[in-house]
Design a protein around this motif. Structure first.
Motif, PDB file in Angstrom:
ATOM      1  N   UNK A   1       0.823  -1.209   0.000  1.00  0.00           N
ATOM      2  CA  UNK A   1       0.000   0.000   0.000  1.00  0.00           C
ATOM      3  C   UNK A   1       0.857   1.259   0.000  1.00  0.00           C
ATOM      4  N   UNK A   2       1.897   1.270   0.835  1.00  0.00           N
ATOM      5  CA  UNK A   2       2.759   2.453   0.911  1.00  0.00           C
ATOM      6  C   UNK A   2       3.466   2.675  -0.422  1.00  0.00           C
ATOM      7  N   UNK A   3       4.032   1.607  -0.995  1.00  0.00           N
ATOM      8  CA  UNK A   3       4.726   1.738  -2.273  1.00  0.00           C
ATOM      9  C   UNK A   3       3.765   2.148  -3.384  1.00  0.00           C
ATOM     10  N   UNK A   4       2.566   1.604  -3.351  1.00  0.00           N
ATOM     11  CA  UNK A   4       1.590   1.941  -4.382  1.00  0.00           C
ATOM     12  C   UNK A   4       1.161   3.405  -4.279  1.00  0.00           C
ATOM     13  N   UNK A   5       0.941   3.896  -3.071  1.00  0.00           N
ATOM     14  CA  UNK A   5       0.489   5.277  -2.907  1.00  0.00           C
ATOM     15  C   UNK A   5       1.566   6.286  -3.286  1.00  0.00           C
ATOM     16  N   UNK A   6       2.804   6.039  -2.844  1.00  0.00           N
ATOM     17  CA  UNK A   6       3.858   6.990  -3.198  1.00  0.00           C
ATOM     18  C   UNK A   6       4.145   6.950  -4.691  1.00  0.00           C
ATOM     19  N   UNK A   7       4.097   5.775  -5.286  1.00  0.00           N
ATOM     20  CA  UNK A   7       4.321   5.663  -6.725  1.00  0.00           C
ATOM     21  C   UNK A   7       3.175   6.296  -7.507  1.00  0.00           C
ATOM     22  N   UNK A   8       1.963   6.179  -6.984  1.00  0.00           N
ATOM     23  CA  UNK A   8       0.809   6.773  -7.660  1.00  0.00           C
ATOM     24  C   UNK A   8       0.902   8.293  -7.680  1.00  0.00           C
ATOM     25  N   UNK A   9       1.328   8.881  -6.582  1.00  0.00           N
ATOM     26  CA  UNK A   9       1.462  10.337  -6.525  1.00  0.00           C
ATOM     27  C   UNK A   9       2.544  10.804  -7.503  1.00  0.00           C
ATOM     28  N   UNK A  10       3.671  10.104  -7.516  1.00  0.00           N
ATOM     29  CA  UNK A  10       4.740  10.456  -8.454  1.00  0.00           C
ATOM     30  C   UNK A  10       4.305  10.178  -9.896  1.00  0.00           C
ATOM     31  N   UNK A  11       3.532   9.114 -10.110  1.00  0.00           N
ATOM     32  CA  UNK A  11       3.024   8.804 -11.446  1.00  0.00           C
ATOM     33  C   UNK A  11       2.077   9.872 -11.949  1.00  0.00           C
ATOM     34  N   UNK A  12       1.272  10.427 -11.056  1.00  0.00           N
ATOM     35  CA  UNK A  12       0.376  11.519 -11.446  1.00  0.00           C
ATOM     36  C   UNK A  12       1.181  12.722 -11.914  1.00  0.00           C
ATOM     37  N   UNK A  13       2.277  13.015 -11.229  1.00  0.00           N
ATOM     38  CA  UNK A  13       3.139  14.114 -11.647  1.00  0.00           C
ATOM     39  C   UNK A  13       3.781  13.814 -13.003  1.00  0.00           C
ATOM     40  N   UNK A  14       4.239  12.573 -13.187  1.00  0.00           N
ATOM     41  CA  UNK A  14       4.823  12.183 -14.475  1.00  0.00           C
ATOM     42  C   UNK A  14       3.822  12.267 -15.603  1.00  0.00           C
ATOM     43  N   UNK A  15       2.601  11.810 -15.363  1.00  0.00           N
ATOM     44  CA  UNK A  15       1.558  11.896 -16.384  1.00  0.00           C
ATOM     45  C   UNK A  15       1.181  13.328 -16.704  1.00  0.00           C
ATOM     46  N   UNK A  16       1.241  14.184 -15.694  1.00  0.00           N
ATOM     47  CA  UNK A  16       0.937  15.598 -15.897  1.00  0.00           C
ATOM     48  C   UNK A  16       2.014  16.277 -16.745  1.00  0.00           C
ATOM     49  N   UNK A  17       3.260  15.849 -16.581  1.00  0.00           N
ATOM     50  CA  UNK A  17       4.360  16.432 -17.346  1.00  0.00           C
ATOM     51  C   UNK A  17       4.435  15.898 -18.772  1.00  0.00           C
ATOM     52  N   UNK A  18       3.749  14.791 -19.051  1.00  0.00           N
ATOM     53  CA  UNK A  18       3.709  14.237 -20.401  1.00  0.00           C
ATOM     54  C   UNK A  18       2.244  14.149 -20.828  1.00  0.00           C
ATOM     55  N   UNK A  19       1.664  15.239 -21.307  1.00  0.00           N
ATOM     56  CA  UNK A  19       0.237  15.249 -21.614  1.00  0.00           C
ATOM     57  C   UNK A  19      -0.140  14.533 -22.907  1.00  0.00           C
ATOM     58  N   UNK A  20       0.840  14.060 -23.693  1.00  0.00           N
ATOM     59  CA  UNK A  20       0.502  13.344 -24.927  1.00  0.00           C
ATOM     60  C   UNK A  20      -0.261  12.084 -24.573  1.00  0.00           C
ATOM     61  N   UNK A  21      -1.440  11.978 -25.113  1.00  0.00           N
ATOM     62  CA  UNK A  21      -2.276  10.827 -24.782  1.00  0.00           C
ATOM     63  C   UNK A  21      -2.356   9.886 -25.967  1.00  0.00           C
ATOM     64  N   UNK A  22      -2.083   8.592 -25.738  1.00  0.00           N
ATOM     65  CA  UNK A  22      -2.248   7.631 -26.827  1.00  0.00           C
ATOM     66  C   UNK A  22      -3.715   7.539 -27.236  1.00  0.00           C
TER      67      UNK A  22
END
Length: 136
Positions: free
Chosen positions: A105-126
């Motif tokens: 749970x801890x790894x998933x939550x911290x990775x999810x928050x960082x993943x949201x930032x990564x997705x926000x920085x790469x707005x190109x959507x397949x």
């Protein structure tokens, strides 16, 4: 649709950095989860929610694999100690299961928050077919 390539890349980045991060206990694993989730979200692209989802999956996969490795290690240690060791490791297995779920749970939550930032920085959507749409 889930981009499993992004999830696996994020998981592998987190795993490699987690192994290297053993030199700095605690901080190394935290940074590994954050960077792995960011990479998964960035590779998946598509914005905040898509990055969050892919970071979450990469972190959860890392937590499950880490918990499985801990369980195998404790099981083998108990097996080498004979019947008494097997009973002790069996009792410890319940605690290890709870710890593995918590770590996931801890790894998933911290990775999810960082993943949201990564997705926000790469707005190109397949596009909906799962591959990148041509840019004209």
């Amino acid at each position: 649709m889930t981009n499993w390539r992004a999830v696996i890349i994020g998981f592998l980045v987190a795993t490699v950095l987690g192994i290297l991060g053993l030199a700095i206990p605690g901080v190394g694993q935290l940074a590994a989860g954050l960077i792995g989730g960011f990479v998964a979200g960035y590779v998946a692209g598509g914005g905040l929610l898509r990055g969050f989802w892919h970071g979450l999956l990469a972190g959860a996969l890392g937590g499950l694999v880490g918990g499985l490795l801990i369980a195998v290690f404790v099981g083998l240690a108990g097996w080498t100690l004979g019947p008494a060791g097997a009973m002790i490791s069996g009792a410890a297995g319940l605690g290890i299961l709870a710890l593995a779920i918590f770590v996931s749970f801890v790894m998933a939550l911290e990775s999810a928050i960082a993943g949201a930032l990564g997705g926000l920085l790469n707005p190109d959507r397949p596009d909906y077919r799962g591959y990148d749409a041509p840019r004209y």
